[in-house]
Write a protein that holds these residues in place. Sequence first.
Motif, PDB file in Angstrom:
ATOM      1  N   VAL A  65       7.447  -5.565  -5.206  1.00  0.00           N
ATOM      2  CA  VAL A  65       6.109  -5.609  -4.606  1.00  0.00           C
ATOM      3  C   VAL A  65       5.785  -6.888  -4.343  1.00  0.00           C
ATOM      4  CG1 VAL A  65       3.768  -4.888  -5.429  1.00  0.00           C
ATOM      5  CG2 VAL A  65       5.515  -3.599  -6.361  1.00  0.00           C
ATOM      6  N   THR A  70      -0.345  -3.698  -4.004  1.00  0.00           N
ATOM      7  CA  THR A  70      -0.529  -2.821  -5.005  1.00  0.00           C
ATOM      8  C   THR A  70       0.414  -1.620  -4.569  1.00  0.00           C
ATOM      9  OG1 THR A  70      -2.852  -3.396  -5.403  1.00  0.00           O
ATOM     10  CG2 THR A  70      -2.130  -1.139  -6.114  1.00  0.00           C
ATOM     11  N   VAL A  98       7.678  -8.100  -9.291  1.00  0.00           N
ATOM     12  CA  VAL A  98       6.127  -7.950  -8.703  1.00  0.00           C
ATOM     13  C   VAL A  98       5.727  -9.401  -8.573  1.00  0.00           C
ATOM     14  CG1 VAL A  98       3.909  -7.215  -9.792  1.00  0.00           C
ATOM     15  CG2 VAL A  98       5.860  -6.193 -10.541  1.00  0.00           C
ATOM     16  N   LEU A 104       1.849  -3.469  -9.935  1.00  0.00           N
ATOM     17  CA  LEU A 104       2.638  -2.265 -10.073  1.00  0.00           C
ATOM     18  C   LEU A 104       2.307  -1.289 -11.120  1.00  0.00           C
ATOM     19  CD1 LEU A 104       5.376  -0.562  -9.127  1.00  0.00           C
ATOM     20  CD2 LEU A 104       6.640  -2.171 -10.579  1.00  0.00           C
ATOM     21  N   VAL A 127       8.082 -10.233 -13.518  1.00  0.00           N
ATOM     22  CA  VAL A 127       6.730 -10.905 -12.983  1.00  0.00           C
ATOM     23  C   VAL A 127       6.456 -12.171 -13.173  1.00  0.00           C
ATOM     24  CG1 VAL A 127       6.062  -8.676 -14.186  1.00  0.00           C
ATOM     25  CG2 VAL A 127       6.037 -10.743 -15.591  1.00  0.00           C
ATOM     26  N   SER A 131       1.161 -11.753 -12.241  1.00  0.00           N
ATOM     27  CA  SER A 131       1.503 -10.297 -11.932  1.00  0.00           C
ATOM     28  C   SER A 131       0.405  -9.560 -12.732  1.00  0.00           C
ATOM     29  CB  SER A 131       2.766 -10.090 -11.780  1.00  0.00           C
ATOM     30  OG  SER A 131       3.749 -10.896 -11.172  1.00  0.00           O
ATOM     31  N   LEU A 133       0.977  -5.322 -14.245  1.00  0.00           N
ATOM     32  CA  LEU A 133       1.977  -4.220 -14.454  1.00  0.00           C
ATOM     33  C   LEU A 133       1.234  -3.199 -15.623  1.00  0.00           C
ATOM     34  CD1 LEU A 133       4.703  -2.976 -14.273  1.00  0.00           C
ATOM     35  CD2 LEU A 133       5.446  -4.332 -16.319  1.00  0.00           C
TER      36      LEU A 133
END
Length: 294
Positions: A65, A70, A98, A104, A127, A131, A133
């Motif tokens: 990502v 997104t 990410v 994500l 990450v 980021s 998650l």
Amino acid sequence: MERGKVIVEKVGGKSTVTKCFSKYPLKFIIPRKVGSSETDAVWIYTITYGGGIVSGDSIACDITVGDGCTTVLTTQASTKVYKAVGSKSSEQVLEARVGSNAFLAVIPDPVTCFSTAKYSQRQVFKVVSDSSLLLVDWITSGRHERGEKWDFDLYKSTNHIFHNGDEPLFLDTVFLEQGTHAGIAERMQDYQVIAMVILLGPKLKLIQNQIQEDVKKIMSQSLHMPTIGSRQYSNRHTDHCLTKPSFVASCSIFGPKGIGVVTRIAAMTTESVYNFLQHQLSSMEPLLGVKPYS
């Protein structure tokens, strides 16, 4: 191990799939749009040919990502793990990166293992400091309509989150195996679902606060014991001692400055967990286009 790969990057200011590859038995379905046209989110549905994971399957998936994007990784139905053939086990591996200011959401339906199934999954997330998650990882006890409750041989789910490359941020494993002296069903008693929800990063701060408050309220109500001075105590205290809560949850924070929250759940029904997820994650509709698990 058969691999699938998806890369999401910004193209013309929009989150866009720039690379997508999958190999049997894995397949990706990527709708052109989910929810409002104003929402900038890519939805990826993972499916397997045959409707489930067959004994001996070994599947891997790589997701990237990109910065500012997104992405939602989800399923169309519960992940069915079929009966083991001999000593063969099945496995799935997800590796995800990410980027900066990226989000994500991994929001599958639960795993359902058939009788004698042997299944392991490993999910690794990398990450950076900004980021975000969302991870939902959960399993049901099996096919109730066939009388199967915690009747599989082995289930192992490992989730690792690494920060800025290889710095461990969250390391977790759930391991269920039939024992010589006590089976899984005996140890799980009346609980038919276990789940874990991870909320990490700046985009999820409000939901982190909300879920912690809501879990406190849920548990204080379900575990409330009347005081000795209560008029009803003498008649009800025995019932309270014997009544097992149908939904149990706990929250804890992790990471520097509490950037992550993990919620763990044990429930007697799958529906109650769906309802909990729907309620807690409903405010994500502007980010994702639709309410998760709606």
